[in-house]
Design an enzyme around this catalytic site. Structure first.
Site, PDB file in Angstrom:
ATOM      1  N   SER A  67      60.272  33.492 -16.271  1.00 47.19           N
ATOM      2  CA  SER A  67      60.336  35.091 -16.275  1.00 47.19           C
ATOM      3  C   SER A  67      62.212  35.244 -17.460  1.00 47.19           C
ATOM      4  O   SER A  67      61.916  36.354 -18.270  1.00 47.19           O
ATOM      5  CB  SER A  67      61.199  35.580 -15.447  1.00 47.19           C
ATOM      6  OG  SER A  67      60.139  35.858 -14.623  1.00 47.19           O
ATOM      7  N   LYS A  70      60.376  37.080 -20.947  1.00 48.54           N
ATOM      8  CA  LYS A  70      60.199  38.480 -20.653  1.00 48.54           C
ATOM      9  C   LYS A  70      61.204  39.277 -21.569  1.00 48.54           C
ATOM     10  O   LYS A  70      60.204  40.248 -21.990  1.00 48.54           O
ATOM     11  CB  LYS A  70      60.228  39.153 -19.104  1.00 48.54           C
ATOM     12  CG  LYS A  70      59.507  38.372 -18.463  1.00 48.54           C
ATOM     13  CD  LYS A  70      59.535  38.666 -16.449  1.00 48.54           C
ATOM     14  CE  LYS A  70      58.370  38.312 -15.841  1.00 48.54           C
ATOM     15  NZ  LYS A  70      58.979  38.370 -14.707  1.00 48.54           N
ATOM     16  N   TYR A 192      50.713  34.395 -21.496  1.00 49.26           N
ATOM     17  CA  TYR A 192      51.794  34.743 -20.775  1.00 49.26           C
ATOM     18  C   TYR A 192      51.931  33.701 -19.618  1.00 49.26           C
ATOM     19  O   TYR A 192      52.655  32.881 -19.543  1.00 49.26           O
ATOM     20  CB  TYR A 192      51.462  36.350 -19.449  1.00 49.26           C
ATOM     21  CG  TYR A 192      52.020  36.382 -18.164  1.00 49.26           C
ATOM     22  CD1 TYR A 192      53.974  36.555 -18.267  1.00 49.26           C
ATOM     23  CD2 TYR A 192      52.311  35.364 -17.254  1.00 49.26           C
ATOM     24  CE1 TYR A 192      54.630  36.593 -17.239  1.00 49.26           C
ATOM     25  CE2 TYR A 192      53.031  35.621 -15.767  1.00 49.26           C
ATOM     26  CZ  TYR A 192      54.429  36.252 -15.981  1.00 49.26           C
ATOM     27  OH  TYR A 192      55.368  35.779 -15.026  1.00 49.26           O
ATOM     28  N   TYR A 244      66.458  41.852 -11.483  1.00 50.72           N
ATOM     29  CA  TYR A 244      65.609  42.348 -10.025  1.00 50.72           C
ATOM     30  C   TYR A 244      66.070  43.127  -9.682  1.00 50.72           C
ATOM     31  O   TYR A 244      67.365  44.118  -9.693  1.00 50.72           O
ATOM     32  CB  TYR A 244      64.430  41.273  -9.449  1.00 50.72           C
ATOM     33  CG  TYR A 244      63.807  40.294 -10.659  1.00 50.72           C
ATOM     34  CD1 TYR A 244      62.681  40.958 -11.704  1.00 50.72           C
ATOM     35  CD2 TYR A 244      63.865  38.597 -10.748  1.00 50.72           C
ATOM     36  CE1 TYR A 244      62.252  40.139 -12.393  1.00 50.72           C
ATOM     37  CE2 TYR A 244      63.351  38.328 -11.300  1.00 50.72           C
ATOM     38  CZ  TYR A 244      62.721  38.881 -12.145  1.00 50.72           C
ATOM     39  OH  TYR A 244      61.949  38.038 -13.650  1.00 50.72           O
ATOM     40  N   VAL A 262      62.370  32.040 -12.434  1.00 53.48           N
ATOM     41  CA  VAL A 262      61.888  30.560 -11.132  1.00 53.48           C
ATOM     42  C   VAL A 262      61.931  28.915 -11.988  1.00 53.48           C
ATOM     43  O   VAL A 262      62.534  28.454 -10.777  1.00 53.48           O
ATOM     44  CB  VAL A 262      60.443  31.188 -10.719  1.00 53.48           C
ATOM     45  CG1 VAL A 262      60.842  32.443 -10.101  1.00 53.48           C
ATOM     46  CG2 VAL A 262      60.051  31.162 -11.677  1.00 53.48           C
TER      47      VAL A 262
HETATM   48  O1  DON Z   1      54.966  35.156 -13.485  1.00 51.07           O
HETATM   49  C1  DON Z   1      55.107  34.457 -12.903  1.00 51.07           C
HETATM   50  O2  DON Z   1      55.196  34.313 -11.475  1.00 51.07           O
HETATM   51  C2  DON Z   1      56.423  33.125 -13.389  1.00 51.07           C
HETATM   52  N1  DON Z   1      55.422  32.394 -14.184  1.00 51.07           N
HETATM   53  C3  DON Z   1      57.752  33.650 -13.135  1.00 51.07           C
HETATM   54  C4  DON Z   1      58.430  34.513 -12.493  1.00 51.07           C
HETATM   55  C5  DON Z   1      60.076  34.285 -12.508  1.00 51.07           C
HETATM   56  O3  DON Z   1      60.486  33.297 -13.179  1.00 51.07           O
HETATM   57  C6  DON Z   1      60.526  35.235 -11.851  1.00 51.07           C
HETATM   58  N2  DON Z   1      61.855  35.417 -12.173  1.00 51.07           N
HETATM   59  N3  DON Z   1      62.978  34.983 -11.648  1.00 51.07           N
END
Ligand code: DON
Length: 419
Positions: A67, A70, A192, A244, A262
């Site tokens: 993320s 983003k 994405y 978040y 993550v």
């Molecule tokens: O879309 C997803 O779920 C993952 N590629 C990225 C989510 C993420 O990193 C949330 N952050 N903490």
């Protein structure tokens, strides 16, 4: 390594060591490939706004950006199609919800912000390009400009997320049904998933953060990657939404625009001053790195980095450097001297140490100094002495007290030096 760099290095090593024993948290396992990483990995990198990088721990270990991608894709969309067009599709309000929530704003039917998955998927769809590959190429080039090296994706993580990404599919099709998505939902999702799989190190993140800190200029390459207005908008949503539903706690305790992933990374930006990259893959219930959050908190507390502390002070540091007499150099600081300013002053003195026998630090125009800066300058004076050099201080209002011999004016200091 320059001597002042060793002092800063010690700070960073100590702060990292304070959290090394923490084993709380869990690896992300909803993307199966992410559960295969070493849970022990732990790295901290800090880049000054002029591109000098400090590294502590596993700073060469690559992990996936997830993320943290983003804000950079959001910045790319702003850069290419402008803020009005982006605002027509993605809001800027904190959602107070989990990153993968399947929801849009009840009134506008748009994703609430670009830091949750819904907003990030919408941002991908706004990146220009006739095909998924064209969009991806632009994204790769843009991110690489921030990092100062070409970033590549981890194909296994990409395949793993693509194979298991039902929740993101649900989000993309929901956005499509509301008319928020440009293009085919599966193509958008493919880009994405690829952008989340870029491999980075903590040092890449620190450099990407430093590029944001410099208003869009990469301090290592000197290249402008995007403009100041794009950076300001991007940092704004990082402040309000980057962590978040932990955003409020983060802003109070750490006080820097930031984004977590993550994969275990956190990027944090102190505008005008420095960029931070941290890596530790054990996550809390909100998907933020447990040790990453703790390290950022300690850095902010111990080095005085909260942006509401620093905002009024960012004009600090070296106003002039001159040599009134052969082999005596005067370093004239001004403004408020905090950690980042003191680090740059001390590093400049250190870099030039072969050019003088006596260094005079003139702080008569410094308004204020904090403990982190004072400690750094005290360390600098000790190392000057250890090298057989003299360090004098011009400090008529006694703002510092570093262990340097203090005088009321540069002339008094020159007289003491026998010139
Ligand atoms: O879309 C997803 O779920 C993952 N590629 C990225 C989510 C993420 O990193 C949330 N952050 N903490």
């Amino acid at each position: 390594m320059p001597i002042v760099a060793q002092l800063v290095q010690q700070y960073l090593d100590r702060i990292r060591a304070e959290h090394a024993d923490v084993t709380d948290g869990r690896l992300a396992d909803y993307i199966p490939e992410l559960s295969r990483v070493d849970p022990e990995g732990f790295a901290l990198s800090v880049s000054s706004s002029d591109g000098f990088v400090y590294e502590s721990g596993d700073a060469t270990v690559e992990f996936t950006i997830q993320s943290i991608s983003k804000p950079f894709t959001y910045a790319l969309a702003l850069d290419r199609i402008g803020q009005c067009a982006v605002d027509a599709r993605i809001g800027v309000e904190p959602s107070g919800e989990a990153f993968n929530v399947i929801s849009v704003d009840e009134v506008t039917n748009m994703p609430k912000n670009p830091m949750i998955n819904a907003g990030a998927i919408a941002a991908v769809s706004l990146v220009p390009g006739r095909t998924a590959d064209e969009k991806f190429d632009l994204i790769q080039e843009f991110y690489s400009g921030f990092a100062g090296r070409r970033l590549e994706i981890d194909h296994q993580v990409y395949a793993s997320e693509k194979a298991t990404g039902s929740r993101n599919r649900a989000i993309a099709y929901m956005l499509d049904s509301f008319g928020v998505l440009d293009g085919d939902p599966d193509d958008v999702l493919d880009v994405y998933f690829r952008q989340c799989s870029f491999k980075v190190t903590s040092t890449d993140l620190a450099r990407m953060a430093a590029t944001l800190a410099r208003g869009g200029i990469n301090p290592m390459t000197g290249r402008r990657v995007t403009d100041g207005a794009v950076v300001r908008r991007t940092l704004s949503v990082m402040v309000t939404c980057g962590m978040y539903d932990a955003a409020g706690d983060w802003v109070s305790a750490v006080g820097m625009p930031a984004k977590s992933g993550v994969g275990g990374g956190i990027v944090a930006v102190l505008p005008g001053q420095l960029g931070i990259g941290v890596y530790s893959p054990l996550l809390d219930a909100k998907g933020n790195s447990v040790r990453g959050v703790r390290v950022c908190r300690s850095l902010s507390e111990q080095l005085g980095l909260h942006f509401l502390t620093v905002a009024r002070d960012s004009r600090a540091t070296l106003r002039a450097v001159y040599e009134p007499v052969d082999r005596i150099r005067v370093y004239e600081a001004h403004g408020d001297l905090l950690f980042c300013g003191a680090e740059q002053v001390a590093r400049t003195v250190d870099r030039e140490r072969d050019r003088f026998d006596v260094a005079i630090l003139d702080v008569s125009r410094v308004d204020d100094i904090d403990d982190a800066a004072r400690a750094l300058l005290a360390g600098m004076s000790a190392t000057l002495r250890a090298q057989g050099k003299d360090g004098y201080l011009v400090d008529p209002d006694a703002v510092i007290g570093t262990g340097l011999t203090a005088f009321g004016s540069v002339d008094d200091a020159l007289a003491a030096a026998g010139r």
